[in-house]
Design a protein around this motif. Structure first.
Motif, mmCIF file in Angstrom:
data_model
loop_
_atom_site.group_PDB
_atom_site.id
_atom_site.type_symbol
_atom_site.label_atom_id
_atom_site.label_comp_id
_atom_site.label_asym_id
_atom_site.label_seq_id
_atom_site.Cartn_x
_atom_site.Cartn_y
_atom_site.Cartn_z
ATOM 1 N N ARG A 106 0.853 -1.179 0.000
ATOM 2 C CA ARG A 106 0.000 0.000 0.000
ATOM 3 C C ARG A 106 0.886 1.225 0.000
ATOM 4 O O ARG A 106 1.762 1.364 0.855
ATOM 5 C CB ARG A 106 -0.868 -0.011 1.270
ATOM 6 N N GLY A 107 0.712 2.067 -0.966
ATOM 7 C CA GLY A 107 1.443 3.327 -1.011
ATOM 8 C C GLY A 107 0.620 4.423 -0.371
ATOM 9 O O GLY A 107 -0.448 4.176 0.179
ATOM 10 N N GLN A 108 1.148 5.646 -0.454
ATOM 11 C CA GLN A 108 0.379 6.778 0.068
ATOM 12 C C GLN A 108 -0.578 7.275 -0.999
ATOM 13 O O GLN A 108 -0.226 7.319 -2.181
ATOM 14 C CB GLN A 108 1.320 7.910 0.484
ATOM 15 N N LEU A 129 -3.656 -7.011 7.589
ATOM 16 C CA LEU A 129 -2.593 -6.039 7.856
ATOM 17 C C LEU A 129 -2.430 -4.992 6.748
ATOM 18 O O LEU A 129 -1.905 -3.920 6.995
ATOM 19 C CB LEU A 129 -1.248 -6.765 8.053
ATOM 20 N N VAL A 130 -2.861 -5.303 5.526
ATOM 21 C CA VAL A 130 -2.538 -4.390 4.434
ATOM 22 C C VAL A 130 -3.291 -3.071 4.571
ATOM 23 O O VAL A 130 -2.768 -2.002 4.256
ATOM 24 C CB VAL A 130 -2.762 -5.064 3.052
ATOM 25 N N VAL A 174 -10.601 15.840 2.026
ATOM 26 C CA VAL A 174 -9.559 15.000 1.436
ATOM 27 C C VAL A 174 -9.154 13.960 2.472
ATOM 28 O O VAL A 174 -8.972 14.289 3.644
ATOM 29 C CB VAL A 174 -8.342 15.850 1.024
ATOM 30 N N GLY A 175 -9.067 12.739 2.040
ATOM 31 C CA GLY A 175 -8.575 11.682 2.913
ATOM 32 C C GLY A 175 -7.209 11.234 2.428
ATOM 33 O O GLY A 175 -7.010 11.066 1.228
ATOM 34 N N THR A 176 -6.287 11.116 3.353
ATOM 35 C CA THR A 176 -4.951 10.648 2.973
ATOM 36 C C THR A 176 -4.641 9.369 3.725
ATOM 37 O O THR A 176 -4.686 9.333 4.954
ATOM 38 C CB THR A 176 -3.885 11.718 3.272
ATOM 39 N N SER A 177 -4.360 8.341 2.963
ATOM 40 C CA SER A 177 -3.996 7.062 3.559
ATOM 41 C C SER A 177 -2.480 6.937 3.426
ATOM 42 O O SER A 177 -1.947 7.063 2.337
ATOM 43 C CB SER A 177 -4.725 5.948 2.804
ATOM 44 N N PRO A 178 -1.784 6.738 4.530
ATOM 45 C CA PRO A 178 -0.318 6.723 4.453
ATOM 46 C C PRO A 178 0.216 5.443 3.831
ATOM 47 O O PRO A 178 -0.490 4.441 3.741
ATOM 48 C CB PRO A 178 0.105 6.821 5.911
ATOM 49 N N GLY A 203 -5.540 -1.321 -3.708
ATOM 50 C CA GLY A 203 -4.986 -1.468 -2.364
ATOM 51 C C GLY A 203 -4.528 -0.143 -1.783
ATOM 52 O O GLY A 203 -4.614 0.083 -0.576
ATOM 53 N N THR A 204 -4.054 0.763 -2.641
ATOM 54 C CA THR A 204 -3.551 2.051 -2.176
ATOM 55 C C THR A 204 -4.651 3.107 -2.141
ATOM 56 O O THR A 204 -4.799 3.830 -1.160
ATOM 57 C CB THR A 204 -2.407 2.509 -3.106
ATOM 58 N N ASN A 205 -5.408 3.211 -3.221
ATOM 59 C CA ASN A 205 -6.418 4.272 -3.308
ATOM 60 C C ASN A 205 -7.674 3.958 -2.505
ATOM 61 O O ASN A 205 -8.336 4.871 -2.002
ATOM 62 C CB ASN A 205 -6.809 4.513 -4.769
#
Lengths: 714, 325
Positions: free
Chosen positions: A422-424, A670-671, A559-563, A491-493
């Motif tokens: 998972r990226g940011q 965990l992801v 805006v939502g930011t997932s690290p 997985g990231t977005n």
């Protein structure tokens, strides 16, 4: 709603032709660019005669290395072109851009391009293994245990040819300037990739570059990079003060817009008599096109697939006079798995062990090269379900044991695994007075279903029907979401969409209690509830559309930011197992795939329908890799000899059987909270191996060189 | 693509009058326009012949007559063609794609150019395209190239499927020119490359194909067109075999065989036909007879498999056509 089968939200506009692709962009006053390409494979351009072209009707400019558009050197080593076009006179490969003609019409530009003559100082191109300039052991990675190596040794070499992405949509770019602001309509797997590259080479602030790539007609890795038409169209538009459009021809796409490199893997494995691996060595060789930077880590799949106390992989790189090698359909893993999955089958056959059992005996309960636990792994279940559903138990042990009329019938299987993580990502959700929600990020939909993933996850979180959510992708001014590559988009977005859709509810409640026109004005925010598109408190319920209208507010957004996921303690991969049946004609040898089952463990499935399509599409590409696809090089000139869609064969419908896909649909704990690991490329990994194994089972012939064409089976 | 004049003709005489050196007749355009886009063909005048009265599919005493402007898909679907010579229909349906078959004419099909990728790339040398420039296919990528009828100048295959069926059936083409008409056996219409691969057929300047005439052979309903290729549709043949066989009481009375994908022109397999006549219709007979198919074959680095594949394809086609298992 998550995991249900949902129709693509962009399906209708795509099949009706309403979806705007880059080449469809219509801007008044646009001029047309056409690339001139080198007709030698190595050397330098010593002179170019452009007089006739310049005198040709409609021609506005002819740019060459002798009269270039200024482009600054690329700073970052990406997996696309190493050198901006026209900045030097060296020819590194056949079909390299050496000129750019701009004219009033496309036909005039093409006609004029044909009038330009180039004089070369020519050298023989190097386009095949073994090149004289092999750099040995560029990379070595190994795990060394102390265990005895056992008695059984197996060794074999496997090769794969050059391949091309062959997206239906050719590479197209339309550039227009407004003062010092540039707007670019282009094909891309990530709008920010274009923005960054153009900022480097044009020497302007990325904030002044607006990239739009809302729809992409297939990428498969070939649109991750930015190829020559991108900077040339932008720089020419700046120089001429007019919008410029440039579209590569199919042959130009083959020559300069990236290819899958050629590889060779030599596998040496040792094991005990009961089939437990004691060592695996995979010596990989990969080509690198001198037009680019990138090469494929072809042997690395061996590091993470089967348990073995000793694993060693090496990588040799052979630079060749070709355009850039680049990422394509599970780079490294699609080729890497062909060798290891074939070798496992060969070794199992040598030992008389069933291929599924062989894999279970070497099941990696820990990550083989690090010894760390997996975030989640249910591959054993994939094998079990697959074997049961496919009827594996009825498979004859002997090869060439089943004949149906004139057809020899065989079955094969293979493991699939592909990296997960998972990226940011940042995503914005906005609620509108008309009762709809928009959800936006710079992500790309190449036909993958990312639009629909955005819509489903936002709709799920907001309690709205999918039809009331409007996903907006491919715009560089949106929050920075994941590019489409490495099967990481969902997985990231996905988690960022969920965060943004939650955050916007808080914004809405804040508005509800603070806006004087709101019926909820002055209430304790904790007493106000958002549910299914409405705000409620004290017996009063109002939809957000009505609330925004009542408050006379044009919208609320968040805006939502997932690290980025940083977890050094676990290994993250998606898993799967393929089972297939292949028929080979006893006289004429054509191999035909007639049955397919893939069982996948890719964490949470967001859209059952699109996910199934993703795996099916990947299996189709794997069938192409296994049986059809190879780009041949004319070694005398360095030209890709079959650079067209009649001679480079991708599968047609008739080549594809019914493809059955099952998902375990077990969230990875965990992801992310969403639990989705990504599925795009997983489906192609192992396909060629499964087919090679089935061909062997049908015929007794082991083909170690892709593609498996009938001439190898006569 | 270069600029060109465009002219239309509504009679054959008009079309022939408009023809001049450097002009080209346009029917379906599925070869001509393709190759013009690639700069392989650069006619300065294109004469649209689609309005010429060269249509119609009729059964006459002399045989099945097919107008040169009939579209591939119409011929393939025509009940008379399907009844009299199903092999023709099958060969057409295994060609190209539905869209192309709807456009391409029968005359144009016979005139289609080779799919050699060196011929189609103007940066490459090619004796067919630029006489005397050399043939890179001899030492280059040649998996798809010919093994029969080749020369040191050219190894390109003829690409048509239906021409293979026509040659097997002994079809003739009716040609029209300024000096009148003539009829030529299709097999003789095509020329071997020799040292002049740029000359592919016997058409004189300004001459065109008006009609194809296929003799009626009642027994030839027992026929097949087998096309072997890497993918199952939309690809030119690695090998193809047109086979019609007359078997009575288990013995081959008569047979017609031709092969595609292996020759520089559609390749009638007369020696195989002779070896089959009077033989017992079993696989062994077919395999023995097929041996002579590759007499004189000159395989190249990548296409040596075609000698074996051709023989195997002949056996398979004969088994199908004779209904033998």
């Amino acid at each position: 709603m998550i995991g249900q089968p949902v129709d693509r939200v962009d399906g209708r506009i795509k099949v009706t032709g309403a979806a705007p692709y880059a080449a469809d962009t219509k801007i008044p006053g646009v001029a047309y660019g056409y690339l001139i390409t080198s007709t030698i494979g190595k050397g330098s351009v010593t002179a170019m005669d452009t007089d006739a072209a310049l005198a040709s009707p409609g021609v506005l400019a002819v740019y060459t290395p002798f009269n270039p558009l200024k482009l600054f050197a690329y700073v970052q080593e990406q997996n696309d072109e190493r050198f901006p076009p026209l900045q030097d006179r060296e020819v590194r490969f056949f079909g390299q851009a050496i000129g750019f003609v701009v004219a009033e019409t496309w036909e005039q530009a093409r006609d004029a391009a044909g009038l330009v003559t180039a004089t070369y100082q020519q050298q023989p191109p190097v386009t095949e293994f073994p090149g004289r300039t092999v750099r040995k052991f560029e990379e070595v990675e190994e795990v060394v245990g102390t265990q005895d190596l056992g008695d059984i040794t197996f060794t074999a070499s496997y090769t794969t040819p050059f391949q091309h992405h062959c997206a239906m949509e050719p590479h197209a770019t339309v550039a227009t300037w407004n003062g010092d602001h540039l707007t670019v309509y282009t094909v891309s797997q990530g709008a920010l990739l274009v923005q960054r590259r153009l900022s480097e080479t044009l020497g302007i602030d990325p904030a002044k570059i607006h990239v739009l790539s809302p729809h992409v007609g297939g990428g498969f890795g070939g649109k991750w990079g930015n190829w020559a038409q991108v900077p040339l169209a932008c720089a020419a538009a700046r120089a001429l003060g007019r919008p410029v459009k440039a579209v590569l021809t199919r042959e130009q796409v083959f020559a300069m817009a990236g290819h899958r490199p050629m590889t060779k893997q030599t596998l040496t494995m040792t094991c005990t008599a009961d089939g437990k691996l004691t060592s695996i060595v995979n010596d990989g060789v990969t080509s690198r096109g001198l037009g680019g930077n990138w090469s494929e880590s072809v042997a690395n799949w061996t590091l993470t697939t089967y348990a073995s106390p000793n694993i060693r992989v090496t990588k040799m790189i052979v630079p060749l006079n070709l355009g850039a090698a680049t990422v394509m359909r599970a780079p490294g893993e699609a080729n890497g798995s062909f060798a290891l999955e074939s070798a496992m089958d060969e070794l199992a056959g040598q030992l008389g062990i069933d291929p599924v059992e062989m894999r279970l005996r070497n099941y990696a309960t820990l990550v083989p090269n690090t010894g760390k636990p997996w975030s989640s792994k249910h591959l054993d279940e994939c094998y079990r379900i697959g074997a049961e559903e496919f009827g594996w138990a009825k498979r004859p042990k002997k090869v060439r044991a089943t004949v149906d009329g004139d057809w020899l019938v065989g079955t094969g299987m293979a493991t699939a695994t592909y990296g997960a993580g998972r990226g940011q990502a940042s995503v914005k959700v906005r609620l509108h007075p008309d009762g709809t929600a928009s959800v936006s990020g710079t992500a790309a939909d190449l036909g993958t279903g990312q639009y629909t993933v955005f819509a489903i996850l936002a709709a799920d979180e907001l309690g709205l029907p999918v039809s009331r959510v409007r996903p907006e992708l491919g715009d560089s001014t949106s929050p920075a979401a994941a590019n489409a590559g490495g099967s990481t988009s969902t997985g990231t977005n996905g988690p960022a969409v969920q965060l943004a859709a939650k955050a916007v509810q808080t914004e809405l409640i804040t508005l509800a209690v603070t806006n004087p026109r709101s019926p909820f004005h002055g209430k304790d925010p904790a007493s106000v509830v958002y549910r299914d598109g409405s705000v409620s408190s004290g017996g009063v319920t109002m939809s957000f559309g009505t609330l925004l209208t009542t408050c006379d507010v044009g919208g609320v957004e968040a805006v939502g930011t997932s690290p980025r996921l940083v977890d050094p303690e676990h290994g993250y991969r998606s898993f799967g197992a393929h089972f297939c049946e292949v028929r080979v004609h006893r006289l004429t040898g054509e191999p035909r795939v007639t049955r397919w089952l893939s069982v996948c463990d890719a964490g949470t499935i967001v859209n059952a329908k699109a996910a199934r399509s993703q795996i099916q599409g990947a299996v189709v590409m794997g069938i192409g890799q296994a049986l059809l696809e190879a780009t041949e090089v004319d070694h005398a000139t360095g030209r890709f000899a079959n650079a067209n869609l009649a001679s480079y064969l991708v599968p047609v419908h008739a080549d594809i059987p019914k493809i059955d896909v099952r998902f375990l649909d077990r969230p990875d704990p965990l992801v992310s909270g969403l639990g989705a690991k990504g599925i795009g490329e997983l489906g192609i990994v192992g396909v060629a191996g499964a087919i090679a194994n089935a061909v062997h089972h049908a015929t007794g012939v082991r083909v170690r060189d892709l593609p498996i064409t009938l001439d190898k089976l006569l | 693509m270069r600029a060109f004049d465009y002219a239309t003709a509504s009679t054959v005489d008009d079309a022939l009058k408009l023809a001049r050196p450097g002009s080209a007749f346009l029917a379906g355009g599925t070869t001509l326009v393709d190759l013009m886009k690639l700069d392989v063909l650069t006619p300065d005048r294109v004469i649209d012949v689609n309005s010429l009265p060269l249509k119609g599919i009729r059964l006459h005493a002399g045989g099945l007559r097919i107008g040169a402007l009939e579209r591939m898909s119409d011929v393939a679907a025509h009940p008379v063609v399907r009844a009299v010579h199903p092999m023709i229909s099958k060969a057409l349906l295994l060609s190209a794609s539905g869209q192309l078959r709807n456009m391409a004419s029968i005359g144009g099909n016979l005139m289609q150019r080779t799919r050699c990728d060196y011929f189609r790339d103007v940066t490459s040398a090619c004796n067919k395209r630029r006489p005397g420039s050399g043939c890179p296919a001899l030492t280059g990528v040649n998996r798809g190239h010919a093994i029969l009828g080749t020369s040191d100048s050219c190894v390109a295959t003829h690409a048509s499927d239906v021409a293979v069926a026509f040659v097997a059936l002994g079809a003739q083409v009716v040609l029209r020119g300024k000096d009148g008409g003539r009829t030529v056996a299709l097999e003789d219409f095509y020329l071997l490359p020799g040292s002049t691969p740029d000359r592919e057929n016997v058409l004189g300047p300004g001459e065109l194909i008006a009609e194809v005439v296929v003799p009626v052979l009642p027994w030839a309903r027992h026929s097949t067109y087998l096309k072997i290729r890497d993918r199952q549709s939309y690809e030119f043949a690695l090998t193809s075999v047109a086979a019609a066989v007359d078997v009575k009481r288990g013995v081959v009375q008569d047979v017609r065989l031709a092969a595609g994908g292996v020759g520089t022109k559609p390749w009638r397999l007369r020696a195989v036909e002779e070896a089959l006549k009077g033989g017992v219709a079993v696989e062994r007979t077919f395999a023995d007879a097929a041996e002579s198919a590759v007499d004189g074959a000159r395989p190249l680095a990548h296409n040596a498999f075609k000698t074996s594949l051709l023989k195997r394809s002949i056996v398979r086609a004969l088994l199908d056509a004779a209904g033998v298992r």
